[in-house]
Scaffold this motif. Structure first.
Motif, PDB file in Angstrom:
ATOM      1  N   GLY A   1       0.811  -1.125   0.004  1.00 49.95           N
ATOM      2  CA  GLY A   1      -0.013   0.154  -0.064  1.00 49.95           C
ATOM      3  C   GLY A   1       0.781   1.053   0.034  1.00 49.95           C
ATOM      4  N   MET A   2       2.147   0.996   0.273  1.00 47.87           N
ATOM      5  CA  MET A   2       3.125   2.473  -0.028  1.00 47.87           C
ATOM      6  C   MET A   2       3.101   2.802  -1.408  1.00 47.87           C
ATOM      7  SD  MET A   2       6.326   0.981   2.555  1.00 47.87           S
ATOM      8  CE  MET A   2       5.642   0.329   4.159  1.00 47.87           C
ATOM      9  N   THR A   3       3.251   4.197  -1.577  1.00 49.64           N
ATOM     10  CA  THR A   3       3.337   4.887  -2.830  1.00 49.64           C
ATOM     11  C   THR A   3       4.901   4.916  -3.151  1.00 49.64           C
ATOM     12  OG1 THR A   3       3.026   6.974  -1.748  1.00 49.64           O
ATOM     13  CG2 THR A   3       1.214   5.831  -2.439  1.00 49.64           C
ATOM     14  N   GLY A   4       5.867   4.543  -2.336  1.00 44.92           N
ATOM     15  CA  GLY A   4       7.141   4.493  -2.560  1.00 44.92           C
ATOM     16  C   GLY A   4       7.912   4.505  -1.187  1.00 44.92           C
ATOM     17  N   ILE A   5       9.119   5.014  -1.228  1.00 48.80           N
ATOM     18  CA  ILE A   5       9.870   5.025   0.006  1.00 48.80           C
ATOM     19  C   ILE A   5      10.801   6.077  -0.139  1.00 48.80           C
ATOM     20  CG2 ILE A   5      11.762   3.694  -0.631  1.00 48.80           C
ATOM     21  CD1 ILE A   5      10.109   3.087   2.648  1.00 48.80           C
ATOM     22  N   VAL A   6      11.143   6.854   1.312  1.00 48.02           N
ATOM     23  CA  VAL A   6      11.863   8.044   1.240  1.00 48.02           C
ATOM     24  C   VAL A   6      12.857   7.693   2.236  1.00 48.02           C
ATOM     25  CG1 VAL A   6      11.909  10.592   1.522  1.00 48.02           C
ATOM     26  CG2 VAL A   6      10.057   9.604   0.345  1.00 48.02           C
ATOM     27  N   VAL A   7      14.131   7.783   2.042  1.00 42.91           N
ATOM     28  CA  VAL A   7      15.226   7.897   3.032  1.00 42.91           C
ATOM     29  C   VAL A   7      15.929   9.405   3.009  1.00 42.91           C
ATOM     30  CG1 VAL A   7      17.391   6.798   3.623  1.00 42.91           C
ATOM     31  CG2 VAL A   7      15.841   5.715   2.482  1.00 42.91           C
ATOM     32  N   GLU A   8      15.843   9.961   4.377  1.00 45.12           N
ATOM     33  CA  GLU A   8      16.534  11.562   4.434  1.00 45.12           C
ATOM     34  C   GLU A   8      17.114  11.546   5.560  1.00 45.12           C
ATOM     35  OE1 GLU A   8      12.699  13.637   6.949  1.00 45.12           O
ATOM     36  OE2 GLU A   8      13.096  14.139   4.736  1.00 45.12           O
TER      37      GLU A   8
ATOM     38  N   VAL B   1      13.691   7.047   7.540  1.00 53.42           N
ATOM     39  CA  VAL B   1      12.767   6.195   6.581  1.00 53.42           C
ATOM     40  C   VAL B   1      11.467   6.635   6.641  1.00 53.42           C
ATOM     41  CG1 VAL B   1      12.472   4.084   5.366  1.00 53.42           C
ATOM     42  CG2 VAL B   1      14.659   4.248   6.443  1.00 53.42           C
ATOM     43  N   ILE B   2      10.995   7.073   5.586  1.00 58.60           N
ATOM     44  CA  ILE B   2       9.628   7.760   5.356  1.00 58.60           C
ATOM     45  C   ILE B   2       8.825   6.702   4.416  1.00 58.60           C
ATOM     46  CG2 ILE B   2       8.133   9.461   4.954  1.00 58.60           C
ATOM     47  CD1 ILE B   2      10.260  11.391   5.393  1.00 58.60           C
ATOM     48  N   ALA B   3       7.732   6.159   4.852  1.00 58.74           N
ATOM     49  CA  ALA B   3       6.837   5.238   4.010  1.00 58.74           C
ATOM     50  C   ALA B   3       5.662   6.137   3.832  1.00 58.74           C
ATOM     51  CB  ALA B   3       6.357   4.066   4.795  1.00 58.74           C
ATOM     52  N   PRO B   4       5.535   6.573   2.621  1.00 63.06           N
ATOM     53  CA  PRO B   4       4.238   7.455   2.068  1.00 63.06           C
ATOM     54  C   PRO B   4       3.160   6.571   2.004  1.00 63.06           C
ATOM     55  CG  PRO B   4       6.315   8.021   0.731  1.00 63.06           C
ATOM     56  CD  PRO B   4       6.408   6.814   1.533  1.00 63.06           C
TER      57      PRO B   4
ATOM     58  N   ALA C   1      -3.399   7.259   2.826  1.00 59.19           N
ATOM     59  CA  ALA C   1      -4.235   6.948   3.783  1.00 59.19           C
ATOM     60  C   ALA C   1      -3.802   7.358   5.235  1.00 59.19           C
ATOM     61  CB  ALA C   1      -4.593   5.210   3.957  1.00 59.19           C
ATOM     62  N   GLY C   2      -4.500   7.362   6.048  1.00 56.94           N
ATOM     63  CA  GLY C   2      -4.211   7.750   7.630  1.00 56.94           C
ATOM     64  C   GLY C   2      -3.556   9.122   7.553  1.00 56.94           C
ATOM     65  N   LYS C   3      -2.322   9.194   8.258  1.00 54.70           N
ATOM     66  CA  LYS C   3      -1.527  10.401   8.307  1.00 54.70           C
ATOM     67  C   LYS C   3      -0.956  10.634   7.041  1.00 54.70           C
ATOM     68  CE  LYS C   3      -0.538   9.485  13.156  1.00 54.70           C
ATOM     69  NZ  LYS C   3       0.829   9.277  13.935  1.00 54.70           N
ATOM     70  N   GLY C   4      -1.151  10.006   6.103  1.00 51.80           N
ATOM     71  CA  GLY C   4      -0.181  10.130   4.788  1.00 51.80           C
ATOM     72  C   GLY C   4       1.179   9.610   4.620  1.00 51.80           C
ATOM     73  N   LYS C   5       1.802   9.517   6.020  1.00 50.99           N
ATOM     74  CA  LYS C   5       3.377   9.000   5.912  1.00 50.99           C
ATOM     75  C   LYS C   5       3.490   8.419   7.256  1.00 50.99           C
ATOM     76  CE  LYS C   5       5.575  13.294   6.876  1.00 50.99           C
ATOM     77  NZ  LYS C   5       6.656  14.334   6.639  1.00 50.99           N
ATOM     78  N   TYR C   6       4.306   7.281   7.173  1.00 51.58           N
ATOM     79  CA  TYR C   6       4.747   6.806   8.675  1.00 51.58           C
ATOM     80  C   TYR C   6       6.284   6.894   8.725  1.00 51.58           C
ATOM     81  CZ  TYR C   6      -0.218   6.030   9.148  1.00 51.58           C
ATOM     82  OH  TYR C   6      -1.466   6.291   9.466  1.00 51.58           O
ATOM     83  N   VAL C   7       6.901   6.980   9.712  1.00 49.80           N
ATOM     84  CA  VAL C   7       8.346   7.424   9.558  1.00 49.80           C
ATOM     85  C   VAL C   7       9.167   6.479  10.739  1.00 49.80           C
ATOM     86  CG1 VAL C   7       8.028   9.604   9.054  1.00 49.80           C
ATOM     87  CG2 VAL C   7       8.217   9.090  11.370  1.00 49.80           C
TER      88      VAL C   7
ATOM     89  N   GLY D   1      18.966   1.522   8.000  1.00 52.70           N
ATOM     90  CA  GLY D   1      17.949   2.198   7.536  1.00 52.70           C
ATOM     91  C   GLY D   1      17.911   2.003   5.888  1.00 52.70           C
ATOM     92  N   LEU D   2      18.943   1.797   5.152  1.00 49.09           N
ATOM     93  CA  LEU D   2      18.987   1.355   3.755  1.00 49.09           C
ATOM     94  C   LEU D   2      18.553   0.299   3.305  1.00 49.09           C
ATOM     95  CD1 LEU D   2      22.288   3.222   2.508  1.00 49.09           C
ATOM     96  CD2 LEU D   2      20.054   4.094   2.320  1.00 49.09           C
ATOM     97  N   ALA D   3      18.839  -0.932   4.174  1.00 50.95           N
ATOM     98  CA  ALA D   3      18.447  -2.208   4.152  1.00 50.95           C
ATOM     99  C   ALA D   3      16.835  -2.434   4.290  1.00 50.95           C
ATOM    100  CB  ALA D   3      19.172  -3.186   5.074  1.00 50.95           C
ATOM    101  N   LEU D   4      16.493  -1.549   5.334  1.00 52.77           N
ATOM    102  CA  LEU D   4      15.021  -1.494   5.505  1.00 52.77           C
ATOM    103  C   LEU D   4      14.140  -1.108   4.273  1.00 52.77           C
ATOM    104  CD1 LEU D   4      12.513  -1.988   7.329  1.00 52.77           C
ATOM    105  CD2 LEU D   4      12.894   0.399   8.300  1.00 52.77           C
ATOM    106  N   ALA D   5      14.701   0.025   3.756  1.00 49.77           N
ATOM    107  CA  ALA D   5      14.056   0.673   2.728  1.00 49.77           C
ATOM    108  C   ALA D   5      14.051  -0.339   1.477  1.00 49.77           C
ATOM    109  CB  ALA D   5      14.621   2.076   2.559  1.00 49.77           C
ATOM    110  N   ASP D   6      15.027  -0.989   1.052  1.00 45.93           N
ATOM    111  CA  ASP D   6      15.153  -1.651  -0.035  1.00 45.93           C
ATOM    112  C   ASP D   6      14.241  -2.780   0.106  1.00 45.93           C
ATOM    113  OD1 ASP D   6      16.415  -2.469  -2.486  1.00 45.93           O
ATOM    114  OD2 ASP D   6      17.698  -3.972  -1.290  1.00 45.93           O
ATOM    115  N   GLN D   7      14.359  -3.467   1.492  1.00 43.37           N
ATOM    116  CA  GLN D   7      13.334  -4.515   1.550  1.00 43.37           C
ATOM    117  C   GLN D   7      11.845  -4.277   1.838  1.00 43.37           C
ATOM    118  OE1 GLN D   7      14.576  -6.904   5.202  1.00 43.37           O
ATOM    119  NE2 GLN D   7      16.866  -6.514   4.568  1.00 43.37           N
ATOM    120  N   ALA D   8      11.466  -3.025   2.216  1.00 45.16           N
ATOM    121  CA  ALA D   8      10.104  -2.648   2.443  1.00 45.16           C
ATOM    122  C   ALA D   8       9.485  -2.493   0.917  1.00 45.16           C
ATOM    123  CB  ALA D   8      10.046  -1.246   2.923  1.00 45.16           C
ATOM    124  N   VAL D   9      10.125  -2.035   0.195  1.00 46.09           N
ATOM    125  CA  VAL D   9       9.662  -1.737  -1.469  1.00 46.09           C
ATOM    126  C   VAL D   9      10.845  -2.499  -2.167  1.00 46.09           C
ATOM    127  CG1 VAL D   9       8.487  -0.252  -3.138  1.00 46.09           C
ATOM    128  CG2 VAL D   9       8.577   0.292  -0.810  1.00 46.09           C
ATOM    129  N   PRO D  10      10.887  -3.603  -2.748  1.00 50.59           N
ATOM    130  CA  PRO D  10      12.033  -4.582  -3.110  1.00 50.59           C
ATOM    131  C   PRO D  10      12.159  -3.847  -4.597  1.00 50.59           C
ATOM    132  CG  PRO D  10      10.482  -6.100  -2.081  1.00 50.59           C
ATOM    133  CD  PRO D  10       9.789  -4.733  -2.121  1.00 50.59           C
TER     134      PRO D  10
END
Length: 508
Positions: free
Chosen positions: A444-451, A464-467, A470-476, A485-494
């Motif tokens: 359900g994520m529209t992408g992944i953001v690492v900042e 790591v931001i998960a847009p 729905a809901g708040k619009g993003k969950y961090v 963090g980079l490994a998490l972002a890569d696995q969350a949206v392969p």
């Protein structure tokens, strides 16, 4: 021999569907409500106008407001075709709006006391987009008011798509219902504190505008005199105890009014149905296929009492000021174990109970330093005002006393940090005063953001931001180690970050 032609009216859902109007009984309510809203202008015109021209302007404004409300009830009409919901209103200024049926996500049915007087309800038809204003947005229709039966028919038709299939299906399944024992959690919501603050602010505002001194009352003089003759520490204790009792009573009352008769059920067409409210009743339906996850909220007072509430992460819901004000509240303040039971029942599993990965110690230093520096800046500002003679010395001294509490909050915020990948869900937890554990569907994520900020780079941390639409619009995921963090972002949206990570390794 003659033949007779029978004309069958077009069925609901066809392009020639019949038009429906709002219930005419609303004409007995709407003028009174509009008159009440215009009461300050009307009283000002009658009491202080004394024949002045602006008096007639005030009366004309009131008349226009009432006529506009009556016109809205008389001219509003709607229909449901095979592809969209159409709504027309207006006499002089006509408005037309249409929402495609495949974009409808929720149908929120609310019955306030003004509606229940005549067995009416307001049906709010929402899409996956959020309206940031107070009124309905372009992707939302509000039919105020229709009969309760009509509101339920609209909910069934728009969400279940085919009412016939639903009628033949088994009855709905009860997921959770409010328990009287849960009233013990009401004082820990501190909702009564907002009521006390609003009342005090309103009274002070009117007293200031009317140049009225409350000390003139003998009762107030007696109370003030009692506190004057009492030691300061005892007066402070008594005032705090009285405020605590008052806030607790108001919180219990607010819990009863908002969450009484709360029932969460699963309907046969794959829809979650939420009903709640004592005086103002509310009915919200959420399509499960549009559900993007859940969030278990644990504000500090409620967490200390072992309680939590569960909020749905779904598009088209009105969040309001706080999740419990919106339509996505799956479970009101209740035992934490019950909250996890509801999560497991709604999602089919309980990702919110998954053991979370702790964040590095560098995140602890950031949490504590940010909390302490904030208090030090406040104390410095108060000291500067005291040095200029604008304030006494005790405010900045009191601010310094808060330093240990700020450090404690920072430490608790670090204890609350955590993340995990639980099957198809990304789980993240953060916060201290208002801790939340969100389980978001990865598909359900529209992408992944690492900042990362300048200070995060120095500490080797990222966020790591998960847009999510729905809901708040993003969950961090706050302050996680850079590699994790980079490994998490890569696995969350392969595959999304793989080219960038590969490029970094090649350059390395």
């Amino acid at each position: 021999m003659s033949t007779e032609t029978v004309v069958t009216p077009p069925a609901e859902g066809t392009q020639d569907a019949p038009w429906h109007r709002l219930d005419r009984r609303m004409l007995l309510i709407r003028p009174v409500l509009d008159l009440a809203k215009s009461l300050p202008v009307l009283l000002g015109a009658l009491l202080f106008g004394h024949g002045e021209p602006w008096q007639w302007i005030g009366l004309a404004f009131t008349a226009i407001a009432v006529c506009t409300g009556v016109s809205h009830v008389l001219t509003s009409r709607y229909r449901i075709t095979a592809t969209q919901v159409e709504w027309h209103t207006g006499l002089l200024l006509r408005k037309q709006r249409a929402i495609p049926r495949d974009r409808i996500r929720t149908v929120d049915v609310t019955s306030e006391p003004k509606h229940r007087l005549f067995s009416l309800a307001a049906a709010r038809i929402g899409t996956g987009r959020h309206s940031h204003g107070k009124g309905p947005g372009k992707d939302e229709l509000v039919l105020d008011a229709v009969t309760v039966a009509e509101a339920q028919r609209l909910r069934t038709l728009l969400l279940h798509r085919k009412a016939e299939a639903v009628a033949a299906a088994p009855p709905e399944q009860l997921v959770a219902a409010v328990d009287k024992k849960w009233l013990r959690y009401a004082p820990f919501t501190l909702s009564g504190l907002a009521v006390v603050g609003a009342v005090v602010g309103t009274v002070y505002h009117f007293a200031h505008e009317l140049h009225f001194d409350p000390i003139q009352f003998s009762l107030v003089q007696t109370v003030v005199g009692h506190f004057t003759d009492t030691p300061a520490w005892l007066s402070l204790v008594l005032a705090a105890a009285g405020l605590l009792v008052l806030v607790s009573m108001l919180s219990v009352g607010g819990y009863v009014l908002s969450f009484w008769n709360h029932r969460l059920t699963r309907e046969p067409a794959g829809t979650l149905h939420i009903r709640r409210g004592l005086i103002t009743t509310r009915s919200v339906s959420i399509e499960e296929e549009r559900l993007r996850g859940v969030e278990v909220r644990e504000p500090l007072p409620l967490r200390l009492a072992g309680g939590a509430r569960v909020v749905a992460i779904a598009g088209g819901l009105r969040e309001g000021k706080g999740a419990d004000k919106g339509g996505g509240l799956l479970l009101p303040p209740a035992p934490l174990a019950k909250a996890h039971e509801v999560v497991a029942e709604v999602l089919g599993e309980d990702p919110a109970a998954t053991p979370l990965t702790r964040h590095p110690r560098r995140a602890l230093y950031r949490r504590i330093s940010r909390a302490v520096v904030g208090v030090l800046l406040l104390a410095a500002a108060l000291y500067g005002l005291a040095w200029l003679g604008a304030l006494p010395d005790w405010p900045w001294q009191a601010a310094l006393v808060l330093l240990p509490f700020a450090a404690l909050v920072g430490w608790d915020r670090y204890r609350g940090l955590g993340h995990a990948l639980a099957g198809r869900y990304l789980v993240t937890r953060s916060g201290s005063l208002d801790r939340g554990t969100a389980a978001v569907r990865r598909d359900g994520m529209t992408g992944i953001v690492v900042e990362r900020s300048y200070f995060q780079r120095r500490a080797g941390l990222v966020t790591v931001i998960a847009p999510v639409a729905a809901g708040k619009g993003k969950y961090v995921v706050l302050d996680v180690g850079e590699a994790d963090g980079l490994a998490l972002a890569d696995q969350a949206v392969p595959g999304l970050l793989t080219p960038f990570l590969t490029g970094d390794r090649d350059r390395g």
